[in-house]
Structure formats: structure tokens, C-alpha cells
Motif scaffolding. Structure first.
Motif, PDB file in Angstrom:
ATOM      1  N   ARG A 218      16.287  35.572  40.853  1.00 12.15           N
ATOM      2  CA  ARG A 218      17.430  36.243  40.257  1.00 12.15           C
ATOM      3  C   ARG A 218      18.677  35.382  40.382  1.00 12.15           C
ATOM      4  O   ARG A 218      18.847  34.639  41.357  1.00 12.15           O
ATOM      5  N   PHE A 219      19.552  35.495  39.393  1.00 10.64           N
ATOM      6  CA  PHE A 219      20.884  34.915  39.446  1.00 10.64           C
ATOM      7  C   PHE A 219      21.855  36.063  39.218  1.00 10.64           C
ATOM      8  O   PHE A 219      22.029  36.532  38.090  1.00 10.64           O
ATOM      9  N   GLY A 220      22.438  36.567  40.301  1.00  7.18           N
ATOM     10  CA  GLY A 220      23.260  37.763  40.218  1.00  7.18           C
ATOM     11  C   GLY A 220      22.393  38.947  39.863  1.00  7.18           C
ATOM     12  O   GLY A 220      21.376  39.217  40.502  1.00  7.18           O
ATOM     13  N   GLN A 221      22.757  39.663  38.789  1.00 11.08           N
ATOM     14  CA  GLN A 221      21.995  40.824  38.357  1.00 11.08           C
ATOM     15  C   GLN A 221      20.876  40.468  37.376  1.00 11.08           C
ATOM     16  O   GLN A 221      20.073  41.329  37.009  1.00 11.08           O
TER      17      GLN A 221
ATOM     18  N   ALA B 268      14.589  32.801  28.291  1.00  3.45           N
ATOM     19  CA  ALA B 268      13.350  33.490  28.663  1.00  3.45           C
ATOM     20  C   ALA B 268      12.924  33.203  30.093  1.00  3.45           C
ATOM     21  O   ALA B 268      12.121  33.936  30.660  1.00  3.45           O
ATOM     22  N   GLY B 269      13.442  32.105  30.681  1.00  6.41           N
ATOM     23  CA  GLY B 269      13.081  31.747  32.049  1.00  6.41           C
ATOM     24  C   GLY B 269      12.367  30.414  32.168  1.00  6.41           C
ATOM     25  O   GLY B 269      11.940  30.035  33.265  1.00  6.41           O
ATOM     26  N   LYS B 270      12.264  29.676  31.065  1.00  6.20           N
ATOM     27  CA  LYS B 270      11.512  28.414  31.069  1.00  6.20           C
ATOM     28  C   LYS B 270      12.120  27.393  32.021  1.00  6.20           C
ATOM     29  O   LYS B 270      11.414  26.763  32.818  1.00  6.20           O
ATOM     30  N   SER B 271      13.429  27.187  31.939  1.00  6.83           N
ATOM     31  CA  SER B 271      14.077  26.174  32.785  1.00  6.83           C
ATOM     32  C   SER B 271      13.994  26.546  34.259  1.00  6.83           C
ATOM     33  O   SER B 271      13.786  25.676  35.118  1.00  6.83           O
ATOM     34  N   THR B 272      14.163  27.831  34.569  1.00 12.79           N
ATOM     35  CA  THR B 272      14.048  28.266  35.959  1.00 12.79           C
ATOM     36  C   THR B 272      12.631  28.045  36.464  1.00 12.79           C
ATOM     37  O   THR B 272      12.431  27.607  37.610  1.00 12.79           O
ATOM     38  N   LEU B 273      11.648  28.310  35.631  1.00 17.23           N
ATOM     39  CA  LEU B 273      10.259  28.107  36.026  1.00 17.23           C
ATOM     40  C   LEU B 273       9.991  26.649  36.368  1.00 17.23           C
ATOM     41  O   LEU B 273       9.387  26.338  37.404  1.00 17.23           O
ATOM     42  N   ILE B 274      10.463  25.743  35.531  1.00 16.07           N
ATOM     43  CA  ILE B 274      10.191  24.327  35.778  1.00 16.07           C
ATOM     44  C   ILE B 274      10.927  23.841  37.030  1.00 16.07           C
ATOM     45  O   ILE B 274      10.430  22.989  37.779  1.00 16.07           O
ATOM     46  N   ARG B 275      12.111  24.408  37.306  1.00 17.91           N
ATOM     47  CA  ARG B 275      12.849  24.033  38.516  1.00 17.91           C
ATOM     48  C   ARG B 275      12.177  24.593  39.766  1.00 17.91           C
ATOM     49  O   ARG B 275      12.290  24.008  40.844  1.00 17.91           O
ATOM     50  N   CYS B 276      11.490  25.689  39.632  1.00 19.97           N
ATOM     51  CA  CYS B 276      10.708  26.199  40.765  1.00 19.97           C
ATOM     52  C   CYS B 276       9.476  25.324  41.007  1.00 19.97           C
ATOM     53  O   CYS B 276       9.055  25.132  42.153  1.00 19.97           O
ATOM     54  N   LEU B 277       8.903  24.797  39.926  1.00 17.83           N
ATOM     55  CA  LEU B 277       7.722  23.959  40.064  1.00 17.83           C
ATOM     56  C   LEU B 277       8.031  22.640  40.768  1.00 17.83           C
ATOM     57  O   LEU B 277       7.195  22.130  41.512  1.00 17.83           O
ATOM     58  N   ASN B 278       9.216  22.072  40.512  1.00 19.55           N
ATOM     59  CA  ASN B 278       9.527  20.797  41.172  1.00 19.55           C
ATOM     60  C   ASN B 278      10.388  20.973  42.425  1.00 19.55           C
ATOM     61  O   ASN B 278      10.855  19.991  42.997  1.00 19.55           O
ATOM     62  N   GLY B 279      10.588  22.220  42.855  1.00 19.48           N
ATOM     63  CA  GLY B 279      11.270  22.470  44.115  1.00 19.48           C
ATOM     64  C   GLY B 279      12.779  22.441  44.051  1.00 19.48           C
ATOM     65  O   GLY B 279      13.443  22.555  45.086  1.00 19.48           O
ATOM     66  N   LEU B 280      13.357  22.324  42.838  1.00 16.98           N
ATOM     67  CA  LEU B 280      14.820  22.329  42.730  1.00 16.98           C
ATOM     68  C   LEU B 280      15.395  23.735  42.867  1.00 16.98           C
ATOM     69  O   LEU B 280      16.575  23.894  43.171  1.00 16.98           O
ATOM     70  N   GLU B 281      14.573  24.745  42.598  1.00 13.00           N
ATOM     71  CA  GLU B 281      14.947  26.133  42.865  1.00 13.00           C
ATOM     72  C   GLU B 281      13.899  26.752  43.772  1.00 13.00           C
ATOM     73  O   GLU B 281      12.711  26.437  43.653  1.00 13.00           O
TER      74      GLU B 281
ATOM     75  N   LEU C 219       4.044  21.651  29.572  1.00 15.44           N
ATOM     76  CA  LEU C 219       5.129  21.420  28.625  1.00 15.44           C
ATOM     77  C   LEU C 219       5.962  22.674  28.475  1.00 15.44           C
ATOM     78  O   LEU C 219       5.442  23.732  28.117  1.00 15.44           O
ATOM     79  N   VAL C 220       7.249  22.554  28.739  1.00 12.22           N
ATOM     80  CA  VAL C 220       8.184  23.641  28.495  1.00 12.22           C
ATOM     81  C   VAL C 220       8.865  23.360  27.158  1.00 12.22           C
ATOM     82  O   VAL C 220       9.417  22.280  26.942  1.00 12.22           O
ATOM     83  N   THR C 221       8.807  24.317  26.237  1.00 10.32           N
ATOM     84  CA  THR C 221       9.344  24.093  24.904  1.00 10.32           C
ATOM     85  C   THR C 221       9.716  25.427  24.267  1.00 10.32           C
ATOM     86  O   THR C 221       9.267  26.486  24.703  1.00 10.32           O
ATOM     87  N   HIS C 222      10.550  25.368  23.242  1.00  8.23           N
ATOM     88  CA  HIS C 222      10.806  26.551  22.427  1.00  8.23           C
ATOM     89  C   HIS C 222      10.173  26.388  21.051  1.00  8.23           C
ATOM     90  O   HIS C 222      10.355  27.226  20.173  1.00  8.23           O
ATOM     91  N   GLU C 223       9.384  25.312  20.874  1.00 10.82           N
ATOM     92  CA  GLU C 223       8.793  24.986  19.581  1.00 10.82           C
ATOM     93  C   GLU C 223       7.296  25.284  19.603  1.00 10.82           C
ATOM     94  O   GLU C 223       6.523  24.592  20.262  1.00 10.82           O
ATOM     95  N   MET C 224       6.892  26.311  18.864  1.00 12.40           N
ATOM     96  CA  MET C 224       5.480  26.694  18.854  1.00 12.40           C
ATOM     97  C   MET C 224       4.613  25.600  18.242  1.00 12.40           C
ATOM     98  O   MET C 224       3.443  25.456  18.593  1.00 12.40           O
ATOM     99  N   GLU C 225       5.176  24.795  17.329  1.00  9.59           N
ATOM    100  CA  GLU C 225       4.381  23.739  16.725  1.00  9.59           C
ATOM    101  C   GLU C 225       3.986  22.675  17.742  1.00  9.59           C
ATOM    102  O   GLU C 225       2.937  22.041  17.617  1.00  9.59           O
ATOM    103  N   VAL C 226       4.832  22.468  18.777  1.00  9.54           N
ATOM    104  CA  VAL C 226       4.486  21.532  19.850  1.00  9.54           C
ATOM    105  C   VAL C 226       3.270  22.047  20.619  1.00  9.54           C
ATOM    106  O   VAL C 226       2.343  21.302  20.930  1.00  9.54           O
ATOM    107  N   VAL C 227       3.275  23.343  20.916  1.00  7.54           N
ATOM    108  CA  VAL C 227       2.137  23.956  21.608  1.00  7.54           C
ATOM    109  C   VAL C 227       0.872  23.813  20.767  1.00  7.54           C
ATOM    110  O   VAL C 227      -0.204  23.475  21.287  1.00  7.54           O
TER     111      VAL C 227
END
Length: 367
Positions: A36-39, A64-77, A218-226
Motif C-alpha cells: 500500500r501507498f497511503g490509502q 494496475a500495479g505493474k511497476s510496484t510488482l517489478i520493484r518487489c521482485l528486485n527488492g527495491l520495494e 515482461l512488464v508491459t501495457h501492450e498486449m501485442e508484446v505479450v
């Protein structure tokens, strides 16, 4: 840190090796991870697993939470709740000093390359090895191998300002591989590139995954990349997993509304002029939307309708593409039942063939 020579099997990992890797322990495990970040809940009890050698696409809208997820994976969060494990080791409670060797097991590719402007391509690639204390001769040898791997063997002495966007990203990929990571994280790595260069970078990542057996998220907002590179996809919405599954299945039959929305630009839709003529009144031609996968996508469906029911059927719109080596189709079909077969029987037949079958309505004379 012992850096081994880069050995590449041009044919890629064999099926036995791939099966053994798939059956082995996961590289990444998230169990009930919340942040969580605040509320605002950036992540809400996210649970997922990434197997060795897998390419996982993580997609969602902005926020959606993509950046937070990747920062949790590399230990930055650090998550507020739940556990993050990399190669079986929980990293959430490690000190910053304890995290350093774990981070060397995780390579990062960034959207805006993050290259040092005053260092050559080879020096940028060698930077993680310099930080790890590897002797200069050894780290430059390794940098040369990796630049060759990404197709830049002749650009080691060039500075970032002398490189194109695609070349900069190739340098970034080579740098991410320098410390022989177990996991490669790609954070919107193609969103700053033009479509042609994006295709080249995705092909490179696919080749690296195949030849090195490297696990990629891969974290992306582009479905074509997936669609182009991932074997499995996780769809995030408001910090939680809205849908997860094989890319082929998700593209053929999305379950969550957010997934259908993200796919809208990639999947055929009924042309507006035909949609405007649809009515719920029985009569004329019935218009069906069919989603099919595998052999059903290439079956002679219209011929089967004619042969089994004596019905007139024609293709109004749609298309077939190949995802993960399997055909996936969305077709819009107009059917005029014969006196000998009612519409319910035809609808049941189509439902038995399709992953999803919807009767959209009727038109008196579709064209």
C-alpha cells in the motif's frame, strides 16, 4: 563472483532439458503479496509463480500495479504482507547488504535504456561486473561475448549518443545478462521504440530465452508484446490478478472484462454497419461470433454447417492468427437455417466447436 565463458547452444535447449526445467523449482514465487501507498493498494494479495525458462507477460493499465510488482521482485520495494522468493530464498526480510548478491541474480531492462553517456557500449555492458569486482580483462571479454550475442560485436567502442534506440536497448539487454542472472526483468522495454525496432527486440529476447534457457518476466501495457513473446500472461487490475493463463487460451477466451478490453484492438470486431443492423427479431440470417483455438480454428466450419443442417452459412468478418504455434480465430458468421434444422440445434453445434459462441442477433439481409 566467477564469470564463466558464454556457451550458447544454437539449437536451443532440448525437450528433455525443457521438461526437466519445467518440473524443477520455480525461479519466482509470490505468495499473498500486498503493498500500500497511503490509502491506495498498489498490490492486493498477489500470488504467482514463474518457472525456470518461462516467458511471463505481466500486463495491465497504468496504475494496475505493474511497476510496484517489478520493484518487489528486485527488492527495491518491500511488501507490507506476503512473501517474495527468488530461487527459493525469501528476499522480503533481507538487509540491503544481503540483497546485493540476490540482485545480481536478476537482470533489468529499462524503458529508457539507462546507459552511462560517458561510457562506451562495452563499458556499459561490463558495469555490473566492475561493481562485482571482476578484473578488467575478464569483464571486457565477457562484454565482447554479450555484444556479439545481441548483434553489436562491431559497436563496443561506440558511446550511447552514437547508437540508435534499438542499439541502445540491445546494449541494455547485454548489460542485464552480464552477471549471468537467473531472472531477466523487462520493464516496458519496447514502449519507447518504433514498431519495427520493437519487433527486432522481441525477436532478440525470444532468441535469448530459447538459446540460454533464461527465465523472463515482461512488464508491459501492450498486449501485442505479450502475444509475440510470452508463453503465459498475468493480467493485473487495481493491484490484484484479474486473470492468468497460457497466452493462447487467454487470447482465445478472455474471462475477465479487463482482459477483453485490453485485447479489443487486437481482435476482430463486427463492422459497425453490420452491428447497427442487428435486431433481436427472429428471421433472416442469425449472426454468430465464434472464438476458436487449435484444430477447430482451421476446420471447414461453414461446410460442416451446410452438410449437417442444410443451412446457408457465410463468413462476414474475422481472422486467424498463430499464437504459441497454435491457430486462434475469431469469426463472425451469418447462418440462414433450413426448414429441417432449427436455430437452437445450429447454436448447440457451434458451441460444441468453439471456445466461445455468441448469437449476436439477426439481420434480414446481411452484406
Amino acid at each position: 563472483m566467477n564469470v564463466q565463458p558464454l556457451h550458447i547452444d544454437a539449437a536451443g535447449p532440448g525437450p528433455d532439458a525443457a521438461a526437466a526445467a519445467a518440473a524443477g523449482p520455480p525461479v519466482v514465487e509470490l505468495a499473498g503479496v500486498s503493498k500500500r501507498f497511503g490509502q491506495r493498494a498498489a498490490l492486493d494479495e498477489v500470488t504467482l509463480t514463474v518457472r525456470r525458462g518461462e516467458v511471463l507477460g505481466i500486463i495491465g493499465r497504468s496504475g494496475a500495479g505493474k511497476s510496484t510488482l517489478i520493484r518487489c521482485l528486485n527488492g527495491l520495494e518491500r511488501p507490507d504482507a506476503g512473501e517474495v522468493r527468488i530461487e527459493g530464498r525469501a528476499i522480503s526480510r533481507l538487509s540491503e547488504r544481503e540483497l546485493q548478491p540476490m540482485r545480481r541474480r536478476i537482470g533489468m531492462i529499462f524503458q529508457h535504456f539507462n546507459l552511462l553517456a560517458n561510457s562506451t557500449a562495452a563499458e556499459n555492458v561490463a558495469l555490473p561486473l566492475k561493481i562485482a569486482g571482476i578484473a578488467k580483462a575478464e569483464r571486457m571479454r565477457r562484454a565482447g561475448e554479450l555484444l556479439d550475442l545481441v548483434g553489436l560485436s562491431d559497436r563496443g567502442g561506440a558511446y550511447p549518443a552514437q547508437l540508435s534506440g534499438g542499439q541502445k536497448q540491445r546494449v541494455g539487454i547485454a548489460r542485464a545478462l552480464a552477471a549471468e542472472p537467473a531472472l531477466l526483468l523487462s520493464d516496458e522495454a519496447t514502449s519507447a521504440l518504433d514498431p519495427e525496432t520493437t519487433g527486432q527486440i522481441l525477436e532478440l529476447l525470444r532468441d535469448i530465452n530459447r538459446r540460454l534457457g533464461l527465465t523472463v518476466a515482461l512488464v508491459t501495457h501492450e498486449m501485442e508484446v505479450v502475444r509475440e513473446i510470452a508463453s503465459r500472461v498475468v493480467v493485473l487490475e487495481n493491484g490484484h490478478v484479474a486473470e492468468e493463463g497460457e497466452v493462447c487460451r487467454v487470447f482465445a477466451d478472455p474471462q475477465a472484462p479487463i482482459t477483453a478490453t485490453l485485447l479489443r484492438s487486437l481482435r476482430p470486431e463486427l463492422p459497425a454497419d453490420l452491428a447497427a443492423r442487428l435486431t433481436s427479431t427472429l428471421g433472416g440470417e442469425a449472426v454468430f461470433r465464434l472464438d476458436l483455438v487449435g484444430e477447430a480454428a482451421r476446420a471447414p466450419l461453414l461446410a460442416e454447417l451446410a452438410g449437417r443442417f442444410g443451412a446457408e452459412a457465410r463468413l462476414l468478418h474475422g481472422g486467424i492468427e498463430t499464437i504459441q504455434g497454435r491457430p486462434v480465430a475469431r469469426l463472425f458468421v451469418a447462418v440462414r437455417p433450413s426448414p429441417a434444422a432449427d436455430l437452437a440445434a445450429i447454436a448447440a453445434f457451434l458451441a460444441s466447436r468453439a471456445t466461445r459462441s455468441d448469437l449476436l442477433g439477426h439481420v434480414s439481409s446481411a452484406s
